[in-house]
Each structure stands twice: as C-alpha cells, then as structure tokens.
Design an enzyme around this catalytic site. Structure first.
Site, PDB file in Angstrom:
ATOM      1  N   CYS B 130       0.838  -1.195   0.000  1.00 28.33           N
ATOM      2  CA  CYS B 130       0.000   0.000   0.000  1.00 28.33           C
ATOM      3  C   CYS B 130       0.875   1.249   0.000  1.00 28.33           C
ATOM      4  O   CYS B 130       1.714   1.431   0.880  1.00 28.33           O
ATOM      5  CB  CYS B 130      -0.922   0.046   1.202  1.00 28.33           C
ATOM      6  SG  CYS B 130      -1.941   1.522   1.177  1.00 28.33           S
ATOM      7  N   LYS B 165       0.637  -9.677  -2.102  1.00 27.40           N
ATOM      8  CA  LYS B 165       0.226  -8.675  -3.088  1.00 27.40           C
ATOM      9  C   LYS B 165       1.365  -7.703  -3.354  1.00 27.40           C
ATOM     10  O   LYS B 165       1.836  -7.020  -2.447  1.00 27.40           O
ATOM     11  CB  LYS B 165      -1.010  -7.926  -2.579  1.00 27.40           C
ATOM     12  CG  LYS B 165      -1.555  -6.917  -3.578  1.00 27.40           C
ATOM     13  CD  LYS B 165      -2.944  -6.476  -3.185  1.00 27.40           C
ATOM     14  CE  LYS B 165      -3.492  -5.421  -4.116  1.00 27.40           C
ATOM     15  NZ  LYS B 165      -4.864  -5.027  -3.746  1.00 27.40           N
ATOM     16  N   GLY B 265     -11.342  -4.161  -9.118  1.00 24.35           N
ATOM     17  CA  GLY B 265     -11.173  -3.138  -8.087  1.00 24.35           C
ATOM     18  C   GLY B 265     -12.029  -1.913  -8.313  1.00 24.35           C
ATOM     19  O   GLY B 265     -13.239  -1.913  -8.047  1.00 24.35           O
TER      20      GLY B 265
END
Ligand SMILES: Cc1cc2nc3c(=O)[nH]c(=O)nc-3n(C[C@H](O)[C@H](O)[C@H](O)COP(=O)(O)OP(=O)(O)OC[C@H]3O[C@@H](n4cnc5c(N)ncnc54)[C@H](O)[C@@H]3O)c2cc1C
Ligand SMILES: Cc1cc2nc3c(=O)[nH]c(=O)nc-3n(C[C@H](O)[C@H](O)[C@H](O)COP(=O)(O)O)c2cc1C
Ligand code: FES
Lengths: 259, 305
Positions: B130, B165, B265
């Site tokens: 992130c 991820k 997404g």
C-alpha cells in the site's frame, strides 16, 4: 438502493443551472429528503466516477435533480436530451430527520447556491406533514436563484438573498438568517445545505441561539455506497473520527460536526 | 455450458472473479446489489490489528480514465471485523480472503494469528504494497529482503494459505516475486496502485491531503498486464492479475497472459454489479468461441509466430 437506467423526461436550463426529471419508480418510491443519487454521466472511462446529486423533488414515479454546471461531469449531464437514459444508483445516504410531530412547528431551511437542491423536497414534506417551512435561498446574484418560482408555486415561503443586492436581501445569507431569527423565536430546527464556509457561519449563529440544526455536508465521493472510505468528514462521536459522508450522512447533526 | 471453476492449488474457486481489497468494503455493502455467492471470492478491506483513522481528506481525485486515492487504510481492526462482520459474511458461503496490513512487520503476524482461529476465512492476502501509509510512499514490497522477511514471518504464524500482493512501484518486479516465492507464499497477486500525485493550479496545493496517492482504474491496465506477464514467466506459484479490469475482455487479457484468476477493483465503485457483469461477459466469450473450460484459456498467449 437500486441501480436504474432512468429515462430523462424533462429538462430546464437557466444559464448554468439545470433541472432534470427522471422516470425511476423504485427510487422515487423510497426516496427521503436529503438522500442523493449517484449518476454515471456517460458510458466512457472519462469521467470515470459517478457524480452525486441530491434528490431535489419526488412525484409519482419520478425524481428531479437540480445542479450547477461546474466541470466536466455536470457539463456532459447538461447536454443530455429528453428521452435519453441516465444510469443512476439511489436512493443513497441518510437524509434529514423530520420528527413525527411536525404539526404547526416552524423550520428554517437555509440553502446557499446549489445547496438549495435538497431543500425543495424537504420543504414540501414538512408542509405536507402540517409544519411550516421557511426557506432562505441565497446566491451571488439574481440569475443564480432560478428556483424561486418553484417555491412560490408550492406556496412555500421563500426569502431570497443576493450578495450584489439584485434581488431580495442585499448581502450574505448568513446575515439574512440572523435578521430572520429576530422575527420568529420558536424555531423547532434548522436544515442547512451550502458551501462549507457558509454552513460554518450558520453553525456559529445556531449555536449562539441554541438551535437544533442539521447540515448536509459535501466531500469528494468515490462510490457513494460506503465501499471506498473516500468521502470522510470529521465528526465528534465517542471520540473525534473520520466518518463516511455517503453512507452515514450526508446529513449530520450540528452537535457532532467538527467544522 | 462453460466450466468456470478455477483451481489455485490452495483453494478452489467457483469462477475466476475476485473483488479487490479496498474497493468492495467489507463485502456486505454490496449485498443490496448482487448475490455475493456468485462471486469467485471476496477480499475485504485491508485490516490492521487495531482500528485505524486513515489519512486526511481529500482522499480521492479523479484523473483521465483513472483515480488517485490516499485513503490510508482506515478500518475497524481485527476484533470488530471478527465479531461484527465475519459472521454475517460467512452466511453467504462465498470464500473470504482477508487483506492483511501492518505498521511494523510483526503486526502482519499478529493479524493472521488472531484471525486464523476464526471460522470462515479461506486465506490471507498480504498487503505489503500500500503506497498510502507512510509519507514517503514506501512499503515492504519495494525491497526483496523486506518482502522475504514478512512473508516468512506470516507463513510461520498461520497454517492458512497466503497470497502476497505486490507493488508496481519497483524497478524489477520479478526480483520481488522470487523473494515472495522463496519465502513460501502460496500465491502472488498484482498490482497494487501506482504511486502518483496531482496539483490544483489555482491554490497550488496537492489534490490529495496526503500529497501522494495510488493510481487505479483503466489507465493502469497496460502496466499491470505487463507485470503479470513478467511474474507468471518467473514463478511457479499461481498469479492473480489486478489492474483496470472493467470488462470481460480486460479479465480475459489477464487470463491469456497467464493469471489464474483476476481481481476487480475500481470498477466496483462505479458499477456495483461489475463482478458478475464481467463474469457473464467472459462466459459469453467462451460460448461464442466454443471454449468449454475457462482453465483452457489460461496462459495461452502466443508470442512471436
Ligand atoms: C451528497 C452530495 C450531493 C450533491 N448534490 C448536488 C446537487 O443537488 N446539485 C449540485 O449542483 N451539486 C451537488 N453536489 C456537488 C456535485 O456532485 C459536484 O458539483 C459534481 O460532482 C461536480 O462534477 P463535475 O464533473 O462537473 O466537476 P469536476 O470537473 O469533477 O470538478 C469541478 C469542481 O467541482 C468539485 N467537485 C468534484 N466532485 C465533487 C463532489 N463530489 N462534491 C463537491 N465538489 C466536487 C471539484 O473539486 C472542482 O472544484 C453534491 C455533492 C454531494 C457530495
Ligand atoms: C479506494 C481504494 C482503496 C484500496 N484499498 C486497498 C487495500 O485496503 N488493500 C489493498 O491491498 N489494496 C487496496 N487498493 C488497491 C486495489 O485493491 C487494487 O490493487 C488497485 O486498485 C488496482 O486495481 P483496479 O485498477 O482494478 O482498481 C485500493 C484501491 C482503491 C481504489
Ligand atoms: S464515497 Fe465511497 S465510501 Fe463514501
């Protein structure tokens, strides 16, 4: 909440102000004042996101939205023709709280610029329930007050204000509000929607006068359905925290808003 | 009839459509719009151990064919998730994947340890990518060693499968993918958002409260596709493709390149029916082409003559 491809059945334009009527049975049936819809203005990836618009009016099977042309999305929307379809999601969010015993009670509904949009529906509902809505409708100049006639047609009291004095009270809507407070002292509640700075000033006046108040807040919305946490506003709940304006609002009590 | 089932080895999916973390709330927000059961799997919003405030607004700015976000992983924390959300979500019988976050390396381990004992979680997706959490946009997924350490630590902390991820904000994505595989990850998903920014020329302020944000949406699909292609040709673990998937054709591109499944997404924010619409578009394509099994499409890219 429904996703609907709503047919545009009516349209009015006043320079950069637009009123669209949409045929959408399910949304019309469930809509409450202060709730909003999310509209996809075209089928393209640009602009990508839906745009939020307050539900301005509801009549059998139809809703209206009233908006100002300010950018790409609202420009595209303003070019839609009657007969075309508009993909919308609604009704969304939590609207204004009108207590059950509205009968004969007095309310100020304060709308600055495009903030007037949700207050028409609200005024009609209060009137229908036997209450007395008094609308303060402020803008920069006369041509930014295209809805006056609409309020008159519904026999709703409306007091305009313009910053340049071309119509109604000469000055700010916040000054008009202070002035009007002297005329009526039994105000049950005020409902406010408009630019942030305007609402902030109204909030100070309301606090000074110990008035119960609700405000419809704006922020940049990603989804409008509570999925992205993009739209947060700062509230005082158990503690200070960021709260999603789209799903927990957009209407919040004056007691919890941190301006 | 097209057989849409996908076997990732560590988990079997009804179909290859997974909802991407942070764009599908905690799942329940979408139950008024679609039957959650019909989705391949749901990945919930990133969870830290404790409740988290997130970044100051504005948190979103739209860009051509995309959007920047700097949400900063606001969320309810693992306890509230386990008590209030998970029981309701498991009722739908859709595989649930928890997106795991950590301020410190050790927090990733605490999150998976706490949640491993809870009923209804199929596997974990490690969000080491992130860009919105630290001011400088840095995250573990920019370093092979850092990635290795976190994946290893998490694998030691849970028996459940772990998907790692990856971030696109790196020079060589294959290097990071190899580290994750060596540390024992069961799968790899990519890409997270691309670090970006935007400026308001009137006020000369950044458009986002956090200055930087992550770019997502159709604008990033070519980059995502290239990186998925590189990673599937480097590692043996299954790869899940993410980035700008809005239509069936987008998902098919990722599958052809070699992704075993895909995540939808930003599309969810605009079209809450997107996961199932995309699935139907894939089904239609297969029927038209006489493809009876979706797995037959995976990794069928023809490069050269
Ligand atoms: C709950 C809610 C209800 C609303 N109801 C109405 C309404 O009834 N009538 C009306 O005219 N407007 C309303 N708005 C504001 C309206 O959504 C924005 O004016 C619109 O999204 C701008 O779109 P655009 O593409 O034309 O502008 P853009 O080209 O995207 O931007 C132009 C300008 O508008 C600002 N802006 C962009 N998105 C938003 C947003 N979501 N909210 C506020 N400002 C924004 C930008 O910062 C920029 O300054 C509402 C907003 C919210 C959050
Ligand atoms: C609003 C928003 C919030 C996101 N939150 C998370 C998150 O909590 N955890 C995570 O791993 N990825 C998060 N992402 C990244 C997405 O899961 C996805 O990897 C990325 O957006 C690219 O895919 P897309 O183009 O289909 O959106 C978020 C993306 C957006 C737009
Ligand atoms: S706009 Fe997405 S959560 Fe409010």
């Amino acid at each position: 909440m429904f996703v609907d491809s709503a047919q545009i059945i009516g349209k009015k334009i006043w320079s950069d102000w637009v009123l669209l009527s949409l045929k959408t049975y399910k949304i019309a049936e469930q809509a409450r004042p202060g709730q909003f819809i999310m509209a996809k203005v075209n089928d393209s990836f640009h602009p990508l996101l839906r745009r939020p618009f307050s539900i301005h009016n509801v009549s059998s099977g139809e809703i209206e939205i009233f908006f100002q042309i300010v950018g790409i999305g609202t420009t595209i929307l303003s070019e839609k023709k009657v007969g075309e379809k508009l993909n919308i999601i609604g009704p969304l969010g939590k609207g204004f709280n009108i207590t059950s015993s509205v009968q004969n009670k007095e309310y100020y509904l304060i709308g600055g610029g495009r903030g007037i949009a949700p207050l028409f529906f609200l005024a009609k509902e209060i009137k229908k329930a036997g209450g007395k809505p008094y609308v303060l409708y402020g803008a920069k100049t006369e041509k930014d007050l295209p809805l006056l006639k609409k309020f008159w047609d519904e026999e709703i009291q409306v007091y305009p204000s313009t910053e340049d004095g071309t119509l109604g009270w000469h000055g700010l809507i916040t000054e008009l509000f202070e002035h009007k407070l002297k005329e009526r002292n039994k105000i049950e509640k005020i409902f406010v929607c408009g630019p942030h700075e305007m609402m902030k000033k109204i909030a100070l006046i309301a606090e000074k006068n110990k008035l119960d108040a609700e405000y419809s807040l704006e922020s940049i919305f990603g989804c409008g359905i509570g999925a992205c946490w993009g739209c947060v506003v700062k509230l005082r709940r158990e503690k200070e925290k960021w709260v999603k304006a789209c799903s927990e609002g957009p209407v919040f009590s004056g007691k919890e808003i941190i301006w | 009839m097209v057989d849409l089932t996908i076997n990732l080895g560590f988990i079997k999916l009804r179909n290859p459509i997974i909802t991407a973390s942070g764009t599908f709330g905690y799942g329940l927000e979408f139950s008024p719009f679609l039957d959650l059961r019909e989705i391949g799997a749901i990945i919930v919003k990133g969870l830290y151990f404790n409740e988290r405030e997130g970044n100051p607004p504005p948190r979103i700015f739209e860009t051509p064919c995309g959007m920047l976000n700097s949400i900063g992983l606001q969320g309810i924390g693992v306890k509230k998730f386990a008590e209030e959300i998970l029981p309701k979500l498991t009722d739908y019988g859709v595989p649930i994947i928890v997106n795991v976050c950590g301020e410190e390396d050790d927090e990733y381990a605490r999150v998976v340890e706490f949640l491993s004992s809870k009923k209804g979680i199929s596997c974990f997706e490690l969000n080491i990518s992130c860009p919105n959490v630290r001011k400088d946009g840095k995250c573990p997924a920019i370093s092979p060693e850092w990635t290795y350490n976190i994946v290893k630590l998490v694998k030691q902390s849970t028996k459940k499968p772990v998907i790692t991820k990856l971030s696109p904000n790196v020079t060589d994505i294959t290097e990071i993918a190899i580290s994750a595989e060596e540390a024992g990850t069961d799968g790899i998903s990519l890409i997270n958002t691309i670090l970006g920014m935007a400026v308001d020329i009137e006020t000369r302020k950044p458009r986002l409260g956090n200055v930087f944000g992550g770019l997502s949406g159709p604008a990033i699909k070519p980059i995502a596709l290239r990186m998925v292609y590189q990673v599937v040709n480097t590692v043996k673990v299954p790869v899940i493709g993410i980035g700008g998937i809005f239509k069936g054709v987008d998902a098919l591109e990722f599958l052809i390149v070699g992704a075993k499944a895909v995540q939808v997404g930003t599309a969810n924010l605009i079209d809450p029916l997107a996961p199932l619409r995309i699935l139907n578009e894939i089904k239609d394509f297969c029927e038209k082409k006489g493809i009876t099994k979706i797995e037959d499409i995976i990794g069928t890219l023809k490069v050269g003559d």
